[in-house]
Design an enzyme around this catalytic site. Structure first.
Site, mmCIF file in Angstrom:
data_model
loop_
_atom_site.group_PDB
_atom_site.id
_atom_site.type_symbol
_atom_site.label_atom_id
_atom_site.label_comp_id
_atom_site.label_asym_id
_atom_site.label_seq_id
_atom_site.Cartn_x
_atom_site.Cartn_y
_atom_site.Cartn_z
ATOM 1 N N GLU A 261 0.887 -1.166 0.000
ATOM 2 C CA GLU A 261 0.000 0.000 0.000
ATOM 3 C C GLU A 261 0.921 1.211 0.000
ATOM 4 O OE1 GLU A 261 -1.790 3.174 0.838
ATOM 5 O OE2 GLU A 261 -1.998 2.377 2.874
ATOM 6 N N CYS A 295 -2.147 8.967 2.647
ATOM 7 C CA CYS A 295 -1.838 8.591 1.261
ATOM 8 C C CYS A 295 -2.954 8.970 0.293
ATOM 9 C CB CYS A 295 -1.592 7.088 1.172
ATOM 10 S SG CYS A 295 -0.185 6.502 2.123
#
Length: 494
Positions: A261, A295
């Site tokens: 990720e 993110c």
């Protein structure tokens, strides 16, 4: 202002590692102070593990997997134990949330209502989900019997970042353990404290020794040791794309399973027919939630020209009015950046943006709240307009409270600009036209698309990236699948 005060002893075992069910110092005795971004003051000493300590943690996890009871327990038995951990998180919710706030700078208003509660929810979700993971029987040609089994992988290494220390640990630890694996967890050296607190709760819940191991210390040294280690079967990583690529390359030698990720540069698209009040709120929340250290931050705001100027003025006024404050105050919604390196990185991009010709409309500098220490890492909410999507501030992940606003004309323009990025983690679409919403969502190359909302998460809903934002999924049953492997069994019937 009311500030919540961390106790003088926030951890029961400061300066120690959690290996094989025991709290032990690093083999060479090294510690480093864990410093709060609020005021630059030391919170506790943190053990600095060496390669030898990492090897000991892997050995403990391997022994627990091969010889211990965990992988041989039924799914229902593992579920009972994980639910107990979830209950302990709920019991200590305020303490855990405050520890996250002091260590990372996350406002208590969020750590107490989002991070800590969802950490418990993740334990409960996977405790339930694992009881529904099973194989299936097949009827191959030839009259034989075949069936499949879903089995754990073995030892999982979880490497987690500084921005969501608690949640991004639990999105890995919960499904890994639920599936029957054992875990070595290496938290970010900048924000290790909630990882150590969770280890204390695992011990209190009487999870067998070696099932969870936590080692703290230098990121590069420990990361390389764990990536190369033949005793680890999978690495679950959240962090920068560059580090993720390095882990993938290094793990190839031992054929480790990996899920990644990674970074993002998410496009948040507002069409002219959108509810502007809602779009303003969601655009503001999309970039400034968690100080932009997320993110999925909507750091590229794409505004259709008919509403561009009005929404720009709204956002500029709002950003200019928002002042960072002490995150321990329940009324604070914007705290300090997590560590000095991140503060310096964000600062450097202000000069980059101005040199490229973008217009700095708000923020762009550090800030010291009234009465606060000058050593606090506070940075003003920042807005750039006049941004072209080719600029570095539009292409590179700043990972801070810096919004780049880009105009567009047509739906086709919006999709093209949104997809003109190396990343593909998330995106937002704001429109009253349902057909347009579905059309655009289907064309955007990103793992998550929020329509008329932003930064929504749930343990049951997977998230992860396309392109340079990585692969694999966290949360949902999709994540649980990545912590198991399939075995086929054939039974001769002759």
């Amino acid at each position: 202002m009311t500030q919540r005060v961390l106790s003088d002893r926030p951890l029961a075992n400061p300066g120690k590692l959690f290996i094989g069910g025991r709290w032990i110092p690093a083999r060479d005795g090294r510690t480093e102070p864990d410093v709060s971004p609020i005021d630059g003051q030391e919170i506790v000493p943190v053990a600095q593990a060496s390669a030898a300590d990492a090897d000991a943690a892997v050995t403990a996890a391997r022994t627990a997997y091969e010889e211990g009871p965990w992988s041989r327990l039924s799914a229902q038995e593992r579920a009972l134990r994980l639910n107990r951990v979830g209950e302990l998180i709920e019991r200590d919710l305020e303490e855990i949330a405050l520890l996250e706030t002091v260590d990372m700078g996350k406002p208590f208003a969020f750590s107490s209502t989002v991070d800590a509660p969802m950490a418990a929810q993740l334990m409960h979700y996977y405790a339930g989900a694992v009881t529904r993971v099973d194989g299936s029987s097949r009827a191959p040609a030839g009259g034989q019997l075949a069936y499949t089994l879903r089995e754990p992988l073995g030892v999982v290494c979880a490497i987690t970042p500084f921005n969501f220390p608690l949640l991004l640990s639990m999105t890995k630890i919960a499904p890994a353990l639920a599936a029957g694996n054992t875990v070595v967890h290496k938290p970010s050296p900048a924000t290790p404290l909630t990882a150590l607190k969770i280890a204390e709760l695992f011990q209190e819940a009487e999870i067998p020794d070696g099932v969870l191991n936590v080692i703290t210390g230098p990121g590069v040294e420990l990361g390389e040791t764990l990536t190369d280690h033949p005793g680890i079967d999978k690495i679950a990583f959240t962090g920068s794309t560059a580090v993720g690529q390095s882990i993938i390359r290094k793990s190839a030698g031992t054929l480790k399973k990996v899920t990644m990720e990674l970074g993002g540069k998410s496009a948040n698209i507002v069409f002219a027919d959108a509810d502007l009040d809602a779009a303003e709120e969601l655009a503001f929340f999309g970039i400034y939630y968690n100080k932009g250290e997320i993110c999925t931050a909507g750091s590229r705001l794409l505004l259709q020209r008919p509403i561009h100027d009005e929404l720009v003025e709204r956002l500029v006024r709002r950003a200019a009015a928002l002042r960072p404050g002490d995150p321990r105050d329940p009324g604070t919604l914007f705290g300090p950046l997590a560590h000095q390196g991140q503060f310096d990185k964000v600062s450097s991009y202000i000069e980059v943006g101005e040199k490229e010709g973008a217009v700095l409309r708000a923020g762009g500098a550090g800030w010291t709240p009234e009465g606060a220490s000058s050593r606090g890492l506070y940075f003003l909410p920042t807005v750039f307009t006049g941004v072209d999507n080719s600029m570095r501030i539009a292409q590179e992940e700043i990972f801070g409270p810096v919004l780049s606003i880009i105009p567009f004309d047509t739906e086709e323009d919006a999709v093209r600009i949104a997809n003109d990025s190396a990343y593909g983690l998330a995106a937002g679409v704001h429109t009253k036209d349902l057909r347009r919403a579905h059309r655009v969502a289907s064309q955007i190359k990103a793992g998550t698309v929020w329509v008329n909302c932003y930064n929504q998460y749930d343990p049951s809903v997977p998230y992860g990236g396309y392109k340079a934002s990585g692969y694999g999924r966290e949360c949902g049953p999709e994540s649980l699948e990545s912590y198991t492997q399939t075995k086929s069994v054939w039974i001769g019937m002759d």
